[in-house]
Structure formats: structure tokens, C-alpha cells
Design a protein around this motif. Sequence first.
Motif, PDB file in Angstrom:
ATOM      1  N   UNK A  32       0.799  -1.222   0.000  1.00 50.99           N
ATOM      2  CA  UNK A  32       0.000   0.000   0.000  1.00 50.99           C
ATOM      3  C   UNK A  32       0.829   1.267   0.000  1.00 50.99           C
ATOM      4  N   UNK A  33       0.142   2.385  -0.169  1.00 47.55           N
ATOM      5  CA  UNK A  33       0.767   3.699  -0.189  1.00 47.55           C
ATOM      6  C   UNK A  33       1.273   4.075   1.203  1.00 47.55           C
ATOM      7  N   UNK A  34       2.418   4.768   1.237  1.00 50.40           N
ATOM      8  CA  UNK A  34       3.016   5.105   2.526  1.00 50.40           C
ATOM      9  C   UNK A  34       3.665   6.477   2.447  1.00 50.40           C
ATOM     10  N   UNK A  35       3.049   7.510   3.037  1.00 51.21           N
ATOM     11  CA  UNK A  35       1.774   7.491   3.747  1.00 51.21           C
ATOM     12  C   UNK A  35       0.587   7.392   2.794  1.00 51.21           C
ATOM     13  N   UNK A  36      -0.561   7.019   3.331  1.00 49.97           N
ATOM     14  CA  UNK A  36      -1.719   6.696   2.480  1.00 49.97           C
ATOM     15  C   UNK A  36      -2.585   7.900   2.113  1.00 49.97           C
ATOM     16  N   UNK A  37      -1.960   8.871   1.475  1.00 49.69           N
ATOM     17  CA  UNK A  37      -2.691  10.033   0.944  1.00 49.69           C
ATOM     18  C   UNK A  37      -1.825  10.657  -0.141  1.00 49.69           C
ATOM     19  N   UNK A  38      -2.403  11.485  -1.000  1.00 47.88           N
ATOM     20  CA  UNK A  38      -1.622  12.099  -2.082  1.00 47.88           C
ATOM     21  C   UNK A  38      -0.473  12.948  -1.548  1.00 47.88           C
ATOM     22  N   UNK A  39       0.673  12.887  -2.226  1.00 49.93           N
ATOM     23  CA  UNK A  39       1.844  13.669  -1.879  1.00 49.93           C
ATOM     24  C   UNK A  39       2.315  14.461  -3.097  1.00 49.93           C
ATOM     25  N   UNK A  40       2.653  15.719  -2.893  1.00 50.56           N
ATOM     26  CA  UNK A  40       3.231  16.558  -3.940  1.00 50.56           C
ATOM     27  C   UNK A  40       2.369  16.573  -5.203  1.00 50.56           C
ATOM     28  N   UNK A  41       1.057  16.468  -5.004  1.00 49.03           N
ATOM     29  CA  UNK A  41       0.145  16.458  -6.139  1.00 49.03           C
ATOM     30  C   UNK A  41       0.044  15.125  -6.844  1.00 49.03           C
ATOM     31  N   UNK A  42       0.761  14.110  -6.348  1.00 51.50           N
ATOM     32  CA  UNK A  42       0.743  12.784  -6.974  1.00 51.50           C
ATOM     33  C   UNK A  42      -0.433  11.961  -6.455  1.00 51.50           C
ATOM     34  N   UNK A  43      -1.087  11.205  -7.322  1.00 49.05           N
ATOM     35  CA  UNK A  43      -2.190  10.356  -6.865  1.00 49.05           C
ATOM     36  C   UNK A  43      -1.689   9.153  -6.086  1.00 49.05           C
ATOM     37  N   UNK A  44      -2.504   8.669  -5.183  1.00 46.75           N
ATOM     38  CA  UNK A  44      -2.241   7.426  -4.440  1.00 46.75           C
ATOM     39  C   UNK A  44      -3.464   6.537  -4.644  1.00 46.75           C
ATOM     40  N   UNK A  45      -3.244   5.263  -4.913  1.00 48.99           N
ATOM     41  CA  UNK A  45      -4.368   4.408  -5.299  1.00 48.99           C
ATOM     42  C   UNK A  45      -4.472   3.112  -4.505  1.00 48.99           C
ATOM     43  N   UNK A  46      -3.624   2.931  -3.475  1.00 53.46           N
ATOM     44  CA  UNK A  46      -3.724   1.750  -2.615  1.00 53.46           C
ATOM     45  C   UNK A  46      -3.608   2.203  -1.156  1.00 53.46           C
ATOM     46  N   UNK A  47      -4.614   2.954  -0.731  1.00 52.49           N
ATOM     47  CA  UNK A  47      -4.607   3.528   0.612  1.00 52.49           C
ATOM     48  C   UNK A  47      -5.737   3.027   1.496  1.00 52.49           C
ATOM     49  N   UNK A  48      -6.763   2.421   0.899  1.00 53.20           N
ATOM     50  CA  UNK A  48      -7.945   1.987   1.645  1.00 53.20           C
ATOM     51  C   UNK A  48      -8.387   0.601   1.160  1.00 53.20           C
ATOM     52  N   UNK A  49      -9.326   0.028   1.874  1.00 54.14           N
ATOM     53  CA  UNK A  49      -9.892  -1.258   1.454  1.00 54.14           C
ATOM     54  C   UNK A  49     -10.563  -1.131   0.087  1.00 54.14           C
ATOM     55  N   UNK A  50     -11.290  -0.043  -0.127  1.00 51.03           N
ATOM     56  CA  UNK A  50     -11.962   0.154  -1.420  1.00 51.03           C
ATOM     57  C   UNK A  50     -10.953   0.217  -2.554  1.00 51.03           C
ATOM     58  N   UNK A  51      -9.796   0.858  -2.310  1.00 42.38           N
ATOM     59  CA  UNK A  51      -8.745   0.905  -3.327  1.00 42.38           C
ATOM     60  C   UNK A  51      -8.290  -0.500  -3.697  1.00 42.38           C
ATOM     61  N   UNK A  52      -8.015  -1.303  -2.689  1.00 44.68           N
ATOM     62  CA  UNK A  52      -7.543  -2.667  -2.946  1.00 44.68           C
ATOM     63  C   UNK A  52      -8.590  -3.496  -3.680  1.00 44.68           C
ATOM     64  N   UNK A  53      -9.840  -3.374  -3.242  1.00 48.65           N
ATOM     65  CA  UNK A  53     -10.892  -4.176  -3.869  1.00 48.65           C
ATOM     66  C   UNK A  53     -11.029  -3.864  -5.346  1.00 48.65           C
ATOM     67  N   UNK A  54     -10.887  -2.601  -5.707  1.00 50.71           N
ATOM     68  CA  UNK A  54     -11.013  -2.236  -7.117  1.00 50.71           C
ATOM     69  C   UNK A  54      -9.920  -2.883  -7.956  1.00 50.71           C
ATOM     70  N   UNK A  55      -8.724  -2.916  -7.423  1.00 54.42           N
ATOM     71  CA  UNK A  55      -7.609  -3.523  -8.161  1.00 54.42           C
ATOM     72  C   UNK A  55      -7.720  -5.043  -8.172  1.00 54.42           C
ATOM     73  N   UNK A  56      -8.130  -5.639  -7.066  1.00 54.33           N
ATOM     74  CA  UNK A  56      -8.292  -7.095  -7.016  1.00 54.33           C
ATOM     75  C   UNK A  56      -9.393  -7.555  -7.964  1.00 54.33           C
ATOM     76  N   UNK A  57     -10.459  -6.786  -8.062  1.00 55.78           N
ATOM     77  CA  UNK A  57     -11.545  -7.131  -8.985  1.00 55.78           C
ATOM     78  C   UNK A  57     -11.157  -6.856 -10.432  1.00 55.78           C
ATOM     79  N   UNK A  58     -10.247  -5.899 -10.629  1.00 50.46           N
ATOM     80  CA  UNK A  58      -9.822  -5.565 -11.982  1.00 50.46           C
ATOM     81  C   UNK A  58      -9.110  -6.703 -12.671  1.00 50.46           C
ATOM     82  N   UNK A  59      -8.358  -7.493 -11.898  1.00 45.80           N
ATOM     83  CA  UNK A  59      -7.711  -8.712 -12.410  1.00 45.80           C
ATOM     84  C   UNK A  59      -7.954  -9.780 -11.352  1.00 45.80           C
ATOM     85  N   UNK A  60      -9.034 -10.509 -11.513  1.00 42.42           N
ATOM     86  CA  UNK A  60      -9.497 -11.437 -10.480  1.00 42.42           C
ATOM     87  C   UNK A  60      -8.734 -12.754 -10.567  1.00 42.42           C
TER      88      UNK A  60
END
Length: 398
Positions: free
Chosen positions: A234-262
Motif C-alpha cells: 500500500x501507499x506510505x503514507x496513504x494520501x496524495x503527496x506533492x500532487x501525486x495520486x495514491x491508489x492503494x490507501x484503503x480497502x476500497x482501493x484494494x478491492x477495485x484492483x483485485x476485482x480488476x484482475x481477479x
Amino acid sequence: MRHTWRWFGPVDKVSVREAAQAGAQGIVSSLHHVPTGTAWTTEEVEKRQQEVRAGGLEWELVESIPVSESIKTMSGDWKAHIAAWQQSLRVLAKAGISTVCYNFMPVLDWTRTDLRWETPIGARAMRFDLIDFVAFDLHMLQRPNARAEFSAAVIEQADARFRAMSDEKKAALSRNIGAGLPGSSDGYSIGELTEALGRYAAIDAGRLRKNLIHFLSEVVPVAEELGMRLCAHGDDPPWPLLGLPRILSTEADYLEVLRGVDSMANGVTFCTGSLGVRPDNDLPAMLRRLAPKIHFFHLRNVRREEERMPCSFFEAEHLEGNTDMVAVIAAIVAEEKRRKAEGRSDHQIFMRPDHGQEILEDITRGAQPGYPAIGRLKGLAELRGIERTLSHASYGLA
């Protein structure tokens, strides 16, 4: 759990033999000297295996095969880099290594403002100071439009903090924030960091997530064919930094990626430190829901200094931060019991005592920041004690 220990190779100030003395059963390592985007070779993998075996253990898990910025942005040589990643998997499978941890954080890996902050008892811990970080962003990096992302109170504190900073403090802050992957020689000067950020100007969280899912659609079938498991940190720390997106910070983030390639080959590195920085992440509950696809645990604790996001925090002792580590390990023990009943070959899940405070002789050893010998030994002993207790027949979890 399978108790492992991260080792950075022959340059590591903590040896494999010392890891074994600390109680480790296996080693987690990587080929940090191989340039990102280049395929690992049989010769290099076998050499690392021999180096680990000389210390009495085996190289059991890879952390990590770096994912290049070209792959993350899908630009430049990204197709060649994916092909190299696939080839590295084939080489590792041939060598008998079946689990690979990786991350998809853009530009910066885990980010701290102080790598050896002194605690009240004189230990050294890694720390993220929000005000220092904002001062860097506003005054040293001078990122356009950065002030729009922070509250007036935070900006006022950051302005005052920067005015009071010595040149030595500014230089150290720049080095710490611009550091590359742990164990690597990569890193960014302020100019290089500005250039790297520019490559993400048109990439938001949705686009980055699509790029990750596309990457996984290419490498997961290879992993399936080889009988391997991939697990995203996951992202460390789990929030956007320097304007960069973070996409593995929460359970919902993980679920979207796990479902994307099941696939069972598409899994999770569950880091209690990274995820635990967010007060809205209920780690034991998240663990139970994500459990079937968790292939690796990083067990560490952090102490938030404010109950907000983003916030300042530091690496706490393994049982003393905001995360209820007893509840986390109880959920792991329950999942291992469930897997064993199902007949899963991976019913014993890899873990490592992540990070750790420098204590006693650690303070003068000069090991990789966050990876001391005694601090991790202490953490592993504490975590093992909880696991042994909860696994005992008297407690009904065994």
C-alpha cells in the motif's frame, strides 16, 4: 506465520546470520543493484541465493521487482519494461521463489521527513512531520499551486518553520524526502523531483489505477502459469503527496484492483504501518475481508500525532502505536486456520517485522534507516509471543 526478515544484500549492516539469531526463518530480499526496467538473470538470482544460504537461511520472498515510472505512466519503454518484469518472474520461478511483493507508488516510495528522529527514551525512529513536509513543498520544491492543497493554519506553520530552518536542516529534509526505494541507490535532487512530478501532470488517480490494472493484466497470467503470487504494498503514507495520486490507501482501493484482475495470483501485501496511518482504516476488519488474497504481512506500528489526514506520525514500537496488533494477529491466526482446513498450500502466510526503532547498539551500527537489528529482533519477539499465545489450544484459535 512464516517469520521472515528483510535483507538488503552484502551491503546490509545486519547479516543473514544475525537475522537467524533474531529468530527469522527465511529472508526477503531483492536485487537492488539491477537497474529498474532490466530483467533479472539466473546468475544474479543464484548469486543472491548463495549469499543468503551462507548465513544459514533461504531467500524465500522477493521485495521487490521495482515497477518503473515508464510502466506507471505507460510512456517511453513501458512495454519493454513489462516484458523484463515477466522475464524476471520466470527466472525467479525457476529458482524456486514464488512470491513477489511490489508497489505502484508514483515517483516516491515510502516518504519520511526524518529518518532518525529521537524518541523521549533516546531510541531513533523514522518520522513524517507534516509541517516540515509542507515547508519543503512550498519553499524548497516550490511546486505550482501547492498552497491550494493545504489549510491556512498549516501554511502559516510551514512558513514559520521554513524561516527557522538552518541550511543543514534544509539539506537533510531534501535528502530524506527525495530518497529512493529502500536499499537502492536511486534518489532525486529537487530539480530531478520537479521533472519527475511533471510526468504525472495529466495522470490522476483514475488513470493511474487503470495503468496498474493494465500492468497486472500483463504480468498476472505469467504468474499464474508459473504458480507464483504477486502482492501489492500500500501507499506510505496513504494520501496524495506533492500532487501525486495514491491508489492503494484503503480497502476500497484494494478491492477495485483485485476485482480488476481477479486471480489468486493478484494479491495484497498487508502493511499495518502504511494502512494504519489513516484513522478511518479498521485494520482487523479490513484484514478479515481481504484475507483470502493476502500473501504477505508487514507488521509494524505507527503513532499518529493528530487525528486528521494528512497528519504527522512516527514509527512506534510494534505493540505501542495506534494499531491493535493483538487483534490483527488474531485475525491472521484465524485466516491461517481457515486456509489449512481448505487444504490451501499457502496456509502459512509470510510476515516480517517491518521497520523498528534503533535501540542499544543499533544507534551506532548505521544500518539501513528503519531496519535495525535489535529493534526488529524486539519486534519479532513480541509478535511471535502474541502469535504463540493466540495459537495455543487453550484459546481456541489453533
